[in-house]
Structures are given as C-alpha cells and as structure tokens.
Design an enzyme around this catalytic site. Structure first.
Site, PDB file in Angstrom:
ATOM      1  N   HIS A   1       0.799  -1.217   0.000  1.00  0.00           N
ATOM      2  CA  HIS A   1       0.000   0.000   0.000  1.00  0.00           C
ATOM      3  C   HIS A   1       0.836   1.273   0.000  1.00  0.00           C
ATOM      4  O   HIS A   1       0.275   2.372   0.038  1.00  0.00           O
ATOM      5  CB  HIS A   1      -0.940  -0.005   1.207  1.00  0.00           C
ATOM      6  CG  HIS A   1      -2.002  -1.045   1.113  1.00  0.00           C
ATOM      7  ND1 HIS A   1      -3.239  -0.810   0.560  1.00  0.00           N
ATOM      8  CD2 HIS A   1      -2.007  -2.361   1.467  1.00  0.00           C
ATOM      9  CE1 HIS A   1      -3.968  -1.910   0.598  1.00  0.00           C
ATOM     10  NE2 HIS A   1      -3.241  -2.867   1.141  1.00  0.00           N
TER      11      HIS A   1
ATOM     12  N   ASP B   1       3.252   9.286  -1.838  1.00  0.00           N
ATOM     13  CA  ASP B   1       2.155   8.516  -1.261  1.00  0.00           C
ATOM     14  C   ASP B   1       1.799   7.376  -2.202  1.00  0.00           C
ATOM     15  O   ASP B   1       1.691   7.593  -3.422  1.00  0.00           O
ATOM     16  CB  ASP B   1       0.927   9.397  -1.041  1.00  0.00           C
ATOM     17  CG  ASP B   1       0.169   9.056   0.226  1.00  0.00           C
ATOM     18  OD1 ASP B   1       0.299   7.905   0.694  1.00  0.00           O
ATOM     19  OD2 ASP B   1      -0.554   9.923   0.748  1.00  0.00           O
TER      20      ASP B   1
END
Length: 469
Positions: free
Chosen positions: A157, A364
């Site tokens: 992730h 991110d």
C-alpha cells in the site's frame, strides 16, 4: 473460493456503523471481507509479557477478526523499528531518515514467523490468503515453509522505491526474494510496479514477460491495481445526520469565508510543512484574499514513540504559530491546526463544506483522502481538489489541480486558481473525478486483484513453483 483470509499488521474491529475514525485501508478491507465468509488476522495492538500465540476470535457485522498480542520487544523492533524507522522512510524516498539496525531486522523476521505459526492452523485448504503491506513482506515465504499450498497474494500500500534507493537496505535482495513465495504481488501504480521489476531484473537477474516476473525458477504475477473507496457509501455518508451537522458547524464558523481543508496523519511523507509554506506564500502574494479564506489542517498524531514524529509535531506547531502570528487579525486566524482524529461521517461533512481539498503528500502510495473529498462534494456546487503529482491517486484523478508540493509558488498559484474557478468548470472537473472514483472503487480493486489470484493454479506442493496462467 471458500474464504478470504486477510492478514495485516493491525486489525480494526468492525463497528457496524460509519462513525468510526478508521483509516482508508481498514475501511477498504472491511468492505472486501463482508463479501466473503472470511477472517481478518493481525496484531491486536496490545502487548504481553510472553508471546503465547493465543488467538482472540471475535465475530461482528459479518466479519470475523483473529488477533494476537505481541511482546514489548516485538513492538519495539518489528513495528517501531524495522517497519517504521527502516522500511517506511526508505520506501517514501527518505533514506536520510532510515535507520538500519540488525536488531530491527531480526525482530521483523521473528514477528513474521510468529504470525505464520499462529495463523497457519486457521487456513483451510480452499482458502485464499491476502497479505497486506510492508510490515509483512516475508510472511508468504514463512507460510510456504509451514506447508501452506494455498493461493497467496500480497499487496503493497506504499510506494516501491527506485533501485538505487532500495539498494541501500542491507537485506534488500533477501527481502525481495521472499516475495516470490506469493502467487500475485500488487502495487498501486505502474511507476511502483516498474521499480519492483527493475530491482528484480537488475539486481537479482530475474526476467519479466508482461505481468509475469520470474526469479530462480519461480514465477509470479505482478500487477498495478490502484485501491479505491466505497464511493456510493461515502457519498451517502456525506448526507447523513452527523455529516450535515458538521457541515453546518463548519459553514457557521467560517462566517462567509472559504475553507481549505487538509486531513492527514502526522507524517513527514504527507508534506505538511511544505503545505503550510505554500499557503503562507499564497497569503503573501494575495493580500486581498487573506480574510476571505482559512486553512483547516486536521493532523492526528501517529507513531508517537518514534522520535522523528515527535519532531514533526513540534516543527508544525511552531510553523503554524509563526504564520498565524504574522497574518492573523482580531477576527481572523489563517490556520486552524488540529491534532486529533474525527469519525468518518464528521469528516464527510467537513469535506463537503470545504471550497478546496488540499492533498499534497511528498510521496504517497495512493491517498484515499483525495477520493473521499471528491465523493463528499455537492454535485451542484462542488469544491476543487488540489492534488500532489507524487500521490498515486494523481494517475487516476487527472482532473484535479495537480501541483508539485515542493514548490510553494505552485501551491500558491493552485489555491488562487481553485478559489477563482467558475462553478461550471468546478462541476465539469468534479464529474470526471467522481466518475473515476465510482468506477474504480474498492470493490473494483478487490475484484481485480482476486480475479488474478484465483486464476493462478493452486500448487499441489508448497515447495514447488506454481504454474502461471
């Protein structure tokens, strides 16, 4: 598929409501698990004097959770140490903050072994196992060593760093080799996927043929599979009673001013200092707009036991105080800086009340706040999403105002552009963004990954390479 077994570092117990302040991953996994008679296994968040492997099983709202307690030394070395002081900064391109200690690596491996020992008896022959995130990179390898022949997938992730950065990790080659115990490895974007392939080919001598990556006689499928949110659920949440109350509260407190909102964990990867500096540049360059707008930054603390995070909080408090001291007036404060989390329905109302959603991480893997902001908007009068080019979400959300978060000038320009954007353009941009958020939602993400995983023939022997279909 008999059941879906999800394994992650932490387990969020389902609340049965939408008011819990759960993170994006927890919400996404809960949505996936509700479709199956499965189990969510992980650390309870609690410590014990001696690890026993005792499992606490709970069943609530169609989800079964199975948790174990860890020893204090496990938490220090595996979680605070290797996961968050070694891997997290390295994978977010901050090798200046990464700490390489053998004790951390040893604790990380030990906890992965303990997870494998504990969860293995829960896995039935037809189950599909889905391991989540950087805390558990070697878990698939440990399960194979314990005779688990099931289909096992892994999803990362966070970003995958470029070869030269990852090569600074002493155990990099060994760690990457353990990923070949999985059948499918998923990452959010093609950029992260290309970095993974590059390391395998250049550093380890592997090969790539389409989605198939091979090393030492073992082949896996490696895919880009961006995670989404439950868009319809979050849009409905923005119209709930608590969301409407939060919306009115924010509009009343704004007294006619436009609100800019940022919602991020207190983390150096989120670019909060750069965001404040960009907002400060906006205040300097557009004095006529100063009392017409304010920034609400919600930044709940995380990993408070790690010194780097303590420094971040201190630095942001000082920076916000300096900006407020320089620009505030008797009836106006430019930054409202809040160090606590809020339930999702309250945040949905806050998003809906904001003229601008400011999502500007330095790096991110995805960033689900950007998608939640879009889903919460009023279709007749939507706000504008300003999004960092270095967030994985920027690949999908191209109609946002895309910025380089390292440039205070770009941030300033983006803010004034968003504030002055005509309603027709705001609606057009939002409609395109919402189409993507609805189309590539959390169910799409889950189906895309599990469809690939289910098409991999189950190994008859855990030690034998699984054929790739």
């Amino acid at each position: 598929m008999s059941r879906l077994i999800v394994i992650s570092n932490r387990v969020s117990a389902p609340t049965g409501s939408h008011s819990g302040a759960q993170g994006g991953l927890a919400v996404a996994l809960s949505a996936a698990l509700r479709e199956y008679r499965g189990i969510w296994f992980g650390w309870s968040g609690e410590t014990t004097e001696q690890f026993t492997g005792h499992i606490n099983l709970q069943r609530a709202h169609d989800i079964t959770t199975a948790t174990v307690d860890l020893e204090a030394q496990d938490v220090e070395e595996y979680y605070d140490g290797y996961a968050n002081r070694t891997l997290w900064p390295l994978f977010h391109y901050r090798i200046d903050l990464a700490e390489y200690e053998r004790g951390f690596a040893g604790g990380y491996q030990r906890v992965n072994q303990r997870f494998a020992d504990t969860v293995r008896p829960l896995i039935e022959p037809d189950d599909v196992v889905w391991v989540q995130d950087y805390h558990l990179l070697p878990l698939g390898d440990e399960l194979r060593k314990r005779g688990c022949a099931n289909r096992i997938g892994f999803f990362l992730h966070i970003p995958w760093p470029p070869l030269r950065l990852l090569s600074t990790l002493p155990e990099a080659a060994q760690l990457v080799r353990t990923l070949f115990a999985y059948d499918v490895v998923g990452l959010h974007t093609e950029e992260w996927l290309e970095s993974f392939r590059d390391f395998v080919v250049t550093e380890l001598g592997g090969t790539v043929d389409g989605d198939v990556v091979s090393l030492d006689g073992r082949s896996i499928r490696a895919i880009a599979c961006p995670i989404g949110i439950d868009a319809k659920e979050f849009a409905a949440l923005s119209r709930s009673t608590r969301a409407r109350l939060a919306f009115r509260q924010m509009r009343d407190s704004a007294v006619g001013r436009d609100m800019i909102v940022g919602v991020d964990r207190l983390d150096y990867s989120k670019g909060l200092e750069e965001r404040f500096l960009g907002y400060e540049r906006f205040l300097k360059e557009h004095p006529g707009e100063r009392k017409e707008v304010f920034l609400l930054q919600i930044a709940p603390p995380s990993r408070g036991s790690v010194e780097t995070y303590q420094k971040i909080r201190t630095g942001l408090e000082g920076l916000s105080g300096r900006i407020n001291g320089a620009f505030a007036d008797l009836d106006w404060v430019p930054i409202r800086y809040v160090n606590q989390g809020y339930p999702r329905d309250v945040l949905a109302g806050v998003y809906r009340a904001a003229k601008i959603g400011l999502v500007t991480p330095l790096r991110d893997g995805m960033n689900l706040v950007a998608k939640e902001y879009v889903a919460a908007q009023d279709p007749e009068d939507p706000g504008v999403l300003i999004l960092s080019k270095f967030a994985g979400a920027a690949i999908q959300l191209k109609q946002a105002v895309i910025v380089n978060p390292y440039s205070a000038e770009e941030m300033s320009d983006a803010i004034i552009t968003a504030l002055k954007m005509p309603r027709e353009e705001r609606i057009e941009r939002w409609r395109a963004l919402m189409d993507n958020v609805e189309r590539e939602d959390v169910i799409w993400w889950r189906q895309r990954f599990t469809d690939v995983l289910l098409n991999v023939p189950q190994a008859a022997d855990a030690a034998a390479p699984a054929p790739v279909g």
